[in-house]
Motif scaffolding. Structure first.
Motif, short mmCIF file in Angstrom:
data_model
loop_
_atom_site.label_atom_id
_atom_site.label_comp_id
_atom_site.label_asym_id
_atom_site.label_seq_id
_atom_site.Cartn_x
_atom_site.Cartn_y
_atom_site.Cartn_z
N VAL A 100 -21.07 24.17 13.37
CA VAL A 100 -21.02 23.32 14.56
C VAL A 100 -20.24 22.03 14.34
O VAL A 100 -20.10 21.23 15.27
CB VAL A 100 -22.45 23.01 15.06
CG1 VAL A 100 -23.16 24.29 15.49
CG2 VAL A 100 -23.26 22.28 13.99
N ARG A 101 -19.74 21.81 13.14
CA ARG A 101 -18.87 20.66 12.91
C ARG A 101 -17.46 20.90 13.45
O ARG A 101 -16.67 19.97 13.59
CB ARG A 101 -18.79 20.35 11.42
CG ARG A 101 -20.08 19.81 10.81
CD ARG A 101 -19.94 19.59 9.31
NE ARG A 101 -18.77 18.76 9.01
CZ ARG A 101 -17.88 19.03 8.07
NH1 ARG A 101 -18.01 20.13 7.34
NH2 ARG A 101 -16.86 18.22 7.85
N TYR A 102 -17.15 22.17 13.76
CA TYR A 102 -15.82 22.54 14.22
C TYR A 102 -15.85 22.89 15.71
O TYR A 102 -16.90 23.25 16.25
CB TYR A 102 -15.30 23.73 13.41
CG TYR A 102 -15.05 23.41 11.96
CD1 TYR A 102 -13.80 22.97 11.53
CD2 TYR A 102 -16.07 23.55 11.01
CE1 TYR A 102 -13.57 22.68 10.19
CE2 TYR A 102 -15.85 23.25 9.67
CZ TYR A 102 -14.60 22.81 9.27
OH TYR A 102 -14.37 22.51 7.95
N ASP A 142 -25.09 24.48 10.25
CA ASP A 142 -24.74 23.06 10.32
C ASP A 142 -23.25 22.84 10.09
O ASP A 142 -22.65 21.91 10.65
CB ASP A 142 -25.53 22.27 9.27
CG ASP A 142 -27.00 22.13 9.64
OD1 ASP A 142 -27.31 22.29 10.84
OD2 ASP A 142 -27.82 21.87 8.75
N GLU A 143 -22.65 23.68 9.24
CA GLU A 143 -21.21 23.56 8.99
C GLU A 143 -20.40 24.13 10.15
O GLU A 143 -19.35 23.61 10.51
CB GLU A 143 -20.85 24.29 7.69
CG GLU A 143 -21.40 23.64 6.43
CD GLU A 143 -20.77 22.27 6.21
OE1 GLU A 143 -19.55 22.12 6.43
OE2 GLU A 143 -21.50 21.34 5.82
N VAL A 157 -29.88 23.44 15.67
CA VAL A 157 -29.18 22.29 15.07
C VAL A 157 -29.12 21.15 16.07
O VAL A 157 -28.94 21.36 17.27
CB VAL A 157 -27.75 22.68 14.63
CG1 VAL A 157 -27.80 23.68 13.49
CG2 VAL A 157 -26.94 23.23 15.79
N ASP A 158 -29.29 19.95 15.56
CA ASP A 158 -29.29 18.76 16.41
C ASP A 158 -27.91 18.10 16.34
O ASP A 158 -27.75 16.99 15.84
CB ASP A 158 -30.38 17.79 15.95
CG ASP A 158 -30.53 16.61 16.90
OD1 ASP A 158 -30.10 16.75 18.06
OD2 ASP A 158 -31.07 15.57 16.48
N THR A 159 -26.92 18.83 16.84
CA THR A 159 -25.54 18.35 16.79
C THR A 159 -24.89 18.60 18.15
O THR A 159 -25.06 19.68 18.73
CB THR A 159 -24.73 19.08 15.70
OG1 THR A 159 -25.37 18.88 14.44
CG2 THR A 159 -23.30 18.56 15.64
N ARG A 160 -24.15 17.63 18.62
CA ARG A 160 -23.43 17.80 19.88
C ARG A 160 -22.25 18.76 19.65
O ARG A 160 -21.41 18.53 18.77
CB ARG A 160 -22.92 16.46 20.40
CG ARG A 160 -22.23 16.55 21.76
CD ARG A 160 -21.76 15.18 22.22
NE ARG A 160 -21.10 15.24 23.50
CZ ARG A 160 -21.73 15.22 24.67
NH1 ARG A 160 -23.05 15.14 24.70
NH2 ARG A 160 -21.06 15.27 25.80
N LEU A 161 -22.20 19.82 20.43
CA LEU A 161 -21.16 20.83 20.23
C LEU A 161 -19.83 20.38 20.82
O LEU A 161 -19.78 19.76 21.89
CB LEU A 161 -21.58 22.14 20.89
CG LEU A 161 -22.91 22.76 20.43
CD1 LEU A 161 -23.16 24.06 21.19
CD2 LEU A 161 -22.91 23.01 18.93
N THR A 162 -18.77 20.71 20.11
CA THR A 162 -17.41 20.52 20.63
C THR A 162 -16.91 21.87 21.10
O THR A 162 -16.67 22.78 20.29
CB THR A 162 -16.47 19.96 19.55
OG1 THR A 162 -16.98 18.72 19.08
CG2 THR A 162 -15.07 19.76 20.11
#
Length: 357
Positions: free
Chosen positions: A236-238, A233-234, A262-267
């Motif tokens: 994919v914040r970057y 989770d940490e 993880v349910d996060t949009r990747l940058t």
């Protein structure tokens, strides 16, 4: 001369040192002129003594993918074919190229012909290699296709064992994409494949043989280094520097399964064709990357730190791929030298393990 059929030749020493240095070259020029431009580019490298290069990009080759290590000669041949023979399809009664003022594009028929021509050229090249191998005294030949990046320690140990036990058998290595490996195995261009995907289709079989830990490549002095094991989770914040899915198909399939948790949009900062380039961009602070612990350890970049993911350890699986059926004795012995899946994953020495723990 064409302004649109060109290749970007990159200085690998510069990339490894965190510099972007290379040159765009008209691929239809004489081969000597192309080589001269490459030599001039390397002479101007920010890294003293730079000698190695690779094709990192290309334009005007629609329908044909120029591999990173395809070679200047092969890229030149394809470029000249596209430029000089746009009417080749006339004899077949089909159109092979679509030309505009801005680009040259292969039609679907042209793509089919190019794939067939590529396969025929590969067969001819292998016939030449077999004759030369026999003339050199070898009494056998095993053609191995490599995809998705194989740890050097794994490959070196395997080749050393082959040379020790059967020095009269030549091991011929080809680095190709996974799709090319599958086609080549089906077309009898290769005897064995090693890749990180088991999606091989009918007629082939895939056996898991090696397991390697998946780790995060983190720039030195990055905030995430406060974690001994970094939560996904940490990560994919970057921004992320990811592999090109068309080049590293099997690796990307396995990485997607990890990232899908993880349910996060990747940058995505960039997609790159090689681990060397990924490490250079990570070291320069463009983002975080992923690879196996073994391969990151081999590159030994002081500006990149490998950290395991938190939670259940993620493992990358390498598969041995071959045609179904009973292999010939010589090939069976080669298969037997590849470590079975139950063997321990390749890890660095104890000191290195402490550094990433």
């Amino acid at each position: 001369m064409s302004e649109h059929i060109r290749i970007y030749v990159a200085d690998l020493a510069a990339y490894n040192a965190g510099h972007l240095h290379g040159v765009w070259i008209d691929a239809t020029l004489d081969l000597d002129d192309i080589q001269a431009q490459v030599s001039t580019m390397l002479a101007a490298s920010p890294v003293e003594g730079a000698e190695e290069y690779a094709i990192h990009d290309f334009e005007g080759f629609d329908g044909y993918r120029i591999g990173e290590y395809e070679g200047l000669e092969r890229a030149h041949e394809i470029a000249c074919f596209i430029e000089e023979y746009p009417e080749f399809g006339g004899a077949l009664g089909v159109q092979l190229f679509e030309r505009t003022t801005r680009r040259t594009r292969l039609t679907w028929a042209g793509k089919v012909l190019l794939e067939e021509a590529r396969r025929i050229l590969a067969v001819v090249d292998q016939a030449k290699a077999s004759v030369k191998s026999a003339a050199a005294g070898y009494r056998g030949r095993i053609r191995v296709a490599l995809s998705d990046g194989i740890p050097q320690a794994r490959l070196a140990a395997l080749l050393a064992q082959c040379r020790e036990e059967e020095p009269e058998v030549e091991i011929c290595l080809s680095e190709v994409t996974f799709s090319e490996q599958v086609r080549g195995l089906n077309d009898d261009l290769y005897d064995i494949g090693l890749a990180q995907s088991d999606e091989v289709g009918d007629g082939l079989m895939a056996e898991p043989v090696w397991f390697d830990p998946l780790v995060v490549a983190v720039p030195a002095r990055h905030p995430l280094l406060t974690y001994r094991r970094v939560p996904l989770d940490e990560v994919v914040r970057y921004p992320l520097v990811l592999c090109d899915p068309q080049v590293c198909e099997g690796f990307w399939q396995q990485l997607q399964r990890v990232l899908g948790a993880v349910d996060t949009r990747l940058t995505i900062a960039d997609r790159v064709p090689t681990l060397d380039l990924m490490m250079a961009l990570v070291a320069a602070g463009y983002g975080l990357g992923f690879s196996s612990l073994a391969r990151i350890t081999e590159l030994n970049n002081p500006d990149v730190v490998a950290r395991p993911l938190g939670g259940c350890p993620a493992m990358l699986t390498t598969y041995l791929i071959r045609r179904q059926g009973e292999p010939a004795e010589q090939l069976a012995r080669f298969i037997g030298r590849v470590s079975p899946a139950e063997s321990q994953a390749l890890l660095p020495d104890h000191a290195s393990q402490k550094e990433i723990a």
